[in-house]
Design an enzyme around this catalytic site. Structure first.
Site, short mmCIF file in Angstrom:
data_model
loop_
_atom_site.label_atom_id
_atom_site.label_comp_id
_atom_site.label_asym_id
_atom_site.label_seq_id
_atom_site.Cartn_x
_atom_site.Cartn_y
_atom_site.Cartn_z
N HIS A 79 10.33 62.05 79.39
CA HIS A 79 10.22 60.64 79.02
C HIS A 79 9.23 59.92 79.92
CE1 HIS A 79 13.51 60.83 82.05
NE2 HIS A 79 12.96 59.71 82.49
N TYR A 96 11.96 55.59 78.35
CA TYR A 96 11.94 55.75 76.89
C TYR A 96 11.27 57.08 76.56
CZ TYR A 96 13.11 50.78 76.40
OH TYR A 96 13.72 49.56 76.46
N THR A 97 11.66 57.66 75.43
CA THR A 97 11.03 58.89 74.96
C THR A 97 10.21 58.60 73.72
OG1 THR A 97 12.92 60.19 75.74
CG2 THR A 97 11.43 61.26 74.19
N CYS A 251 22.76 63.15 74.38
CA CYS A 251 22.13 61.91 74.82
C CYS A 251 22.71 60.75 74.03
CB CYS A 251 20.61 61.97 74.62
SG CYS A 251 19.75 60.55 75.33
#
Length: 277
Positions: A79, A96-97, A251
């Site tokens: 990320h 954030y990814t 996740c």
């Protein structure tokens, strides 16, 4: 004597020439490959070139890279750290990814769910085309090589789908990787499901390798997915059984991550078989 030695000298000359050409080709290849735009130590700014509102609180943000052939340089499943300002004008940094891969050259995209009280949500809510986002990376412990596992089980909740989506895309779009993906994706309502169209497209395009099971806490009247919270029974039914060549990724919100870890332990998945983003 000269006539006797000349063929050997000719062979040596040809060999040296071939080696030189090979070395030059290797140098050209390595130096012509696009280099990643990320810096793990310093923030770099990327321009917002398109913003697409997906729902009342979810938007897709497209950021341009320096050139049309530039790549972000983000390893699969890792990320980036994004820096912005909250409603009090104080700095905030959050991971954030991206939903894009390095095969998507010239840009990267983030799908962001903006929460009413979220500090970084405020920054994205206020962003307009032409604004810049400060990004640093890559970050993360996840490491993946094609064929590393026979199958992945994925347990995602809410915006926790983004690293799962990135890993799933990388696996399925690689013709040399035959790893299978079994995803359980939990949300509160149908409207909360992120990337549903993209996930359904992957499941439809790769029916033998990608399976997606949606779970809703508040499902609509007509619903054929799971209902409530992700249970041990759902994991048993929709994820690969414990084995040395599988891995379960999780996740989601902290309470979900904790509950899933307990379920996996009870079902016999060892710590080596589990990874939490």
């Amino acid at each position: 004597m000269e006539l006797f030695q000349s063929p050997n000298l000719e062979v040596i000359s040809i060999t040296v020439a071939i080696a030189a050409v090979a070395a030059a080709a290797a140098y050209f290849y390595l130096n012509s490959k696009p280099k990643g735009c990320l810096d793990p130590e310093n923030f770099r700014n990327f321009k917002l070139v398109k913003r697409t509102q997906l729902s009342h609180n979810v938007a897709k943000f497209k950021f341009a890279l320096p050139t049309p052939t530039s790549i972000l340089g983000l390893p699969i499943g890792q990320h980036i750290s994004c820096r912005g300002k909250d409603s009090a004008d104080e700095e905030v940094i959050k991971p954030y990814t991206p939903t894009t891969l390095d095969t998507d050259v010239g840009y990267f995209e983030l799908v962001i769910k903006m929460y009413p009280q979220g500090r970084m949500s405020h920054h994205f809510r206020e962003m307009k085309v032409g604004d810049y986002l400060s990004v640093k990376g890559p970050k993360g412990r996840f490491r993946y090589q094609p064929g590393q596992f026979r199958a992945f089980g994925m347990l995602a909740g809410g915006s926790g789908i983004t690293p799962m989506f990135q890993v799933t895309r990388a696996i399925l779009e690689n013709p040399k990787d035959d790893t299978k993906v079994h995803l359980i994706y939990a949300n509160v309502t149908y409207e909360d499901i992120l990337l549903k169209e993209e996930l359904d497209s992957l499941a439809s395009s790769y029916p033998d390798r990608c399976h997606v099971y949606y779970v809703l806490n508040q499902p609509p009247e007509t619903w054929n997915g799971g209902v409530g919270f992700v249970s041990k029974g759902m994991i048993e039914a929709h994820c690969p059984a414990p084995a040395a060549d599988i891995q379960i990724l999780r996740c989601g919100p902290p309470p979900m991550n904790k509950a899933m870890a307990a379920h996996l332990d009870d079902l016999g998945y060892t710590k080596e078989m589990q990874f939490q983003f």
